[in-house]
Motif scaffolding. Structure first.
Motif, PDB file in Angstrom:
ATOM      1  N   PRO A  40       5.210  16.402   9.947  1.00 40.36           N
ATOM      2  CA  PRO A  40       6.403  15.737  10.003  1.00 40.36           C
ATOM      3  C   PRO A  40       7.285  15.419   8.741  1.00 40.36           C
ATOM      4  CG  PRO A  40       4.646  14.809  11.487  1.00 40.36           C
ATOM      5  CD  PRO A  40       4.161  15.625  10.249  1.00 40.36           C
ATOM      6  N   PHE A  41       6.601  14.975   7.717  1.00 40.24           N
ATOM      7  CA  PHE A  41       7.372  14.584   6.598  1.00 40.24           C
ATOM      8  C   PHE A  41       8.103  16.002   5.998  1.00 40.24           C
ATOM      9  CE2 PHE A  41       4.140  11.605   6.586  1.00 40.24           C
ATOM     10  CZ  PHE A  41       4.785  10.497   6.023  1.00 40.24           C
ATOM     11  N   ARG A  42       7.506  17.198   6.073  1.00 41.43           N
ATOM     12  CA  ARG A  42       7.967  18.524   5.870  1.00 41.43           C
ATOM     13  C   ARG A  42       9.118  18.943   6.800  1.00 41.43           C
ATOM     14  NH1 ARG A  42       4.571  23.616   6.458  1.00 41.43           N
ATOM     15  NH2 ARG A  42       5.134  23.188   8.534  1.00 41.43           N
ATOM     16  N   ASP A  43       8.752  18.851   7.888  1.00 37.90           N
ATOM     17  CA  ASP A  43       9.830  19.693   9.132  1.00 37.90           C
ATOM     18  C   ASP A  43      10.740  18.624   9.612  1.00 37.90           C
ATOM     19  OD1 ASP A  43       8.109  21.614   8.510  1.00 37.90           O
ATOM     20  OD2 ASP A  43       7.071  21.494  10.377  1.00 37.90           O
ATOM     21  N   CYS A  44      10.900  17.251   9.716  1.00 37.42           N
ATOM     22  CA  CYS A  44      11.400  16.431  10.354  1.00 37.42           C
ATOM     23  C   CYS A  44      12.722  15.674   9.732  1.00 37.42           C
ATOM     24  CB  CYS A  44      10.717  15.375  11.068  1.00 37.42           C
ATOM     25  SG  CYS A  44       9.452  15.767  12.145  1.00 37.42           S
ATOM     26  N   GLU A  45      13.064  16.505   8.639  1.00 34.47           N
ATOM     27  CA  GLU A  45      14.299  15.992   7.759  1.00 34.47           C
ATOM     28  C   GLU A  45      14.539  14.529   7.546  1.00 34.47           C
ATOM     29  OE1 GLU A  45      17.891  18.002   9.435  1.00 34.47           O
ATOM     30  OE2 GLU A  45      16.798  19.843   9.694  1.00 34.47           O
ATOM     31  N   LEU A  46      13.353  14.070   7.129  1.00 30.27           N
ATOM     32  CA  LEU A  46      13.246  12.599   6.906  1.00 30.27           C
ATOM     33  C   LEU A  46      14.076  12.090   5.730  1.00 30.27           C
ATOM     34  CD1 LEU A  46       9.345  11.718   7.184  1.00 30.27           C
ATOM     35  CD2 LEU A  46      11.126  11.619   9.279  1.00 30.27           C
ATOM     36  N   PHE A  47      14.166  12.933   4.978  1.00 32.14           N
ATOM     37  CA  PHE A  47      15.044  12.657   3.605  1.00 32.14           C
ATOM     38  C   PHE A  47      16.283  13.557   3.429  1.00 32.14           C
ATOM     39  CE2 PHE A  47      10.677  11.551   3.200  1.00 32.14           C
ATOM     40  CZ  PHE A  47      10.507  10.188   2.872  1.00 32.14           C
ATOM     41  N   ASP A  48      17.345  13.072   2.960  1.00 32.32           N
ATOM     42  CA  ASP A  48      18.332  13.938   2.409  1.00 32.32           C
ATOM     43  C   ASP A  48      18.940  13.562   1.247  1.00 32.32           C
ATOM     44  OD1 ASP A  48      20.177  11.946   3.355  1.00 32.32           O
ATOM     45  OD2 ASP A  48      20.350  12.504   4.927  1.00 32.32           O
ATOM     46  N   GLY A  49      20.341  14.169   0.878  1.00 35.83           N
ATOM     47  CA  GLY A  49      21.000  13.735  -0.508  1.00 35.83           C
ATOM     48  C   GLY A  49      21.370  12.332  -0.589  1.00 35.83           C
ATOM     49  N   THR A  50      21.268  11.628   0.637  1.00 33.80           N
ATOM     50  CA  THR A  50      21.919  10.124   0.549  1.00 33.80           C
ATOM     51  C   THR A  50      20.741   9.085   0.747  1.00 33.80           C
ATOM     52  OG1 THR A  50      22.061  10.195   3.000  1.00 33.80           O
ATOM     53  CG2 THR A  50      23.899  10.903   1.855  1.00 33.80           C
ATOM     54  N   SER A  51      19.680   9.744   0.911  1.00 32.32           N
ATOM     55  CA  SER A  51      18.156   8.815   0.918  1.00 32.32           C
ATOM     56  C   SER A  51      18.226   7.975  -0.253  1.00 32.32           C
ATOM     57  CB  SER A  51      16.961   9.623   1.144  1.00 32.32           C
ATOM     58  OG  SER A  51      16.934  10.320   2.421  1.00 32.32           O
ATOM     59  N   THR A  52      17.692   6.775  -0.351  1.00 32.41           N
ATOM     60  CA  THR A  52      17.762   5.938  -1.499  1.00 32.41           C
ATOM     61  C   THR A  52      16.518   4.917  -0.894  1.00 32.41           C
ATOM     62  OG1 THR A  52      19.169   3.902  -0.514  1.00 32.41           O
ATOM     63  CG2 THR A  52      20.240   5.897  -1.957  1.00 32.41           C
ATOM     64  N   LEU A  53      16.241   3.783  -2.037  1.00 28.54           N
ATOM     65  CA  LEU A  53      15.086   3.061  -1.700  1.00 28.54           C
ATOM     66  C   LEU A  53      15.378   2.098  -0.713  1.00 28.54           C
ATOM     67  CD1 LEU A  53      12.973   2.505  -5.231  1.00 28.54           C
ATOM     68  CD2 LEU A  53      12.414   3.634  -3.044  1.00 28.54           C
ATOM     69  N   SER A  54      16.780   1.927  -0.403  1.00 24.02           N
ATOM     70  CA  SER A  54      17.301   1.021   0.436  1.00 24.02           C
ATOM     71  C   SER A  54      17.281   1.754   1.694  1.00 24.02           C
ATOM     72  CB  SER A  54      18.820   0.650   0.414  1.00 24.02           C
ATOM     73  OG  SER A  54      19.006   0.140  -0.865  1.00 24.02           O
ATOM     74  N   SER A  55      17.302   2.895   2.036  1.00 31.64           N
ATOM     75  CA  SER A  55      17.159   3.421   3.415  1.00 31.64           C
ATOM     76  C   SER A  55      15.731   3.656   3.536  1.00 31.64           C
ATOM     77  CB  SER A  55      17.944   4.711   3.402  1.00 31.64           C
ATOM     78  OG  SER A  55      17.712   5.746   2.449  1.00 31.64           O
ATOM     79  N   HIS A  56      14.813   4.210   2.520  1.00 26.55           N
ATOM     80  CA  HIS A  56      13.536   4.567   2.592  1.00 26.55           C
ATOM     81  C   HIS A  56      12.853   3.856   1.461  1.00 26.55           C
ATOM     82  CE1 HIS A  56      15.644   7.854   4.517  1.00 26.55           C
ATOM     83  NE2 HIS A  56      14.569   8.219   5.375  1.00 26.55           N
ATOM     84  N   PRO A  57      12.311   2.542   1.687  1.00 23.44           N
ATOM     85  CA  PRO A  57      11.923   1.697   0.684  1.00 23.44           C
ATOM     86  C   PRO A  57      10.536   1.828   0.181  1.00 23.44           C
ATOM     87  CG  PRO A  57      11.957   0.367   2.841  1.00 23.44           C
ATOM     88  CD  PRO A  57      12.606   1.729   3.047  1.00 23.44           C
ATOM     89  N   ALA A  58       9.677   2.453   1.029  1.00 20.66           N
ATOM     90  CA  ALA A  58       8.316   2.647   0.723  1.00 20.66           C
ATOM     91  C   ALA A  58       7.683   4.067   1.032  1.00 20.66           C
ATOM     92  CB  ALA A  58       7.495   1.392   1.529  1.00 20.66           C
TER      93      ALA A  58
END
Length: 207
Positions: free
Chosen positions: A143-161
């Motif tokens: 799921p981490f690889r295939d589900c596009e969890l992160f993109d160029g706008t991802s930051t620690l605010s949007s994904h804190p941990a």
């Protein structure tokens, strides 16, 4: 539109001669990992000189995976930040302070992230980090690889941990279950940028 390129998956861990565990890890995760990053040091986390580097001499055992392995062998006397955290060669084990031993482990584990980045990892590529015996199931990585969890706008605010997997703890061999069903210091998974920005947080340690 253009086809989205999926993130690469990097698996980074310390190695200390556990050949059977290494073979198991490579085999289990080969379907989901693009690059395995292995760091081996000539000292234990305690700071004692109790082993030599072993991987290169035995690398032919892992021939099917060699094209995906990035290996770093650390000689502590050649690493400035490790010189003060080791006992002298031949000294009794456990002769250094707990703080000095933690400094040894900190340097060793810190080299994992540097090697991942040196291997060409992008900020939104996926990183698995843990001890060699902390092997996540491949289906939990996809799921981490295939589900596009992160993109160029991802930051620690949007994904804190980063995510820490819970697992059954087994002692000595896979058939010896300790009864501890939630091992909170299991493998960690997240984007490379998360590990990079959290480089001084507790995820770096073991237990």
């Amino acid at each position: 539109g253009s086809e989205t390129t999926r993130p690469r998956v990097f698996d980074a861990f310390m190695f200390a001669g556990e050949f059977e565990l290494l073979h198991t890890r490579l085999h289990v995760l080969s379907s989901v990992v693009d690059v395995f990053v292995i760091v081996e040091a000539d000292v234990a986390h305690s700071g004692s000189y109790n082993r030599s580097l072993t991987f290169l001499a035995a690398r032919e055992r892992f021939r099917p995976y060699l094209h995906r392995i990035r290996y770093l062998g650390l000689h502590s006397r050649d690493v400035p930040h490790m010189r003060g955290c080791t006992s002298s060669p031949g000294a009794s084990r456990g002769r250094i302070s707990a703080n000095a031993a933690m400094r040894c482990e900190h340097v060793m584990r810190g080299s994992l992230l540097r090697e991942v980045i040196a291997a060409g990892a992008q900020p939104t590529d996926i990183l698995i980090s843990g001890d060699v015996d902390e092997i996540p199931r491949p289906e939990f990585i996809t799921p981490f690889r295939d589900c596009e969890l992160f993109d160029g706008t991802s930051t620690l605010s949007s994904h804190p941990a980063v995510v820490i997997f819970l697992a059954e703890m087994r002692m000595y061999n896979s058939g010896c279950y300790s009864g501890q069903s939630r091992w909170s210091y299991g493998p960690k998974v997240g984007a490379v940028f998360q590990f990079d920005l959290l480089r001084d947080e507790p995820w770096r340690g073991s237990n």
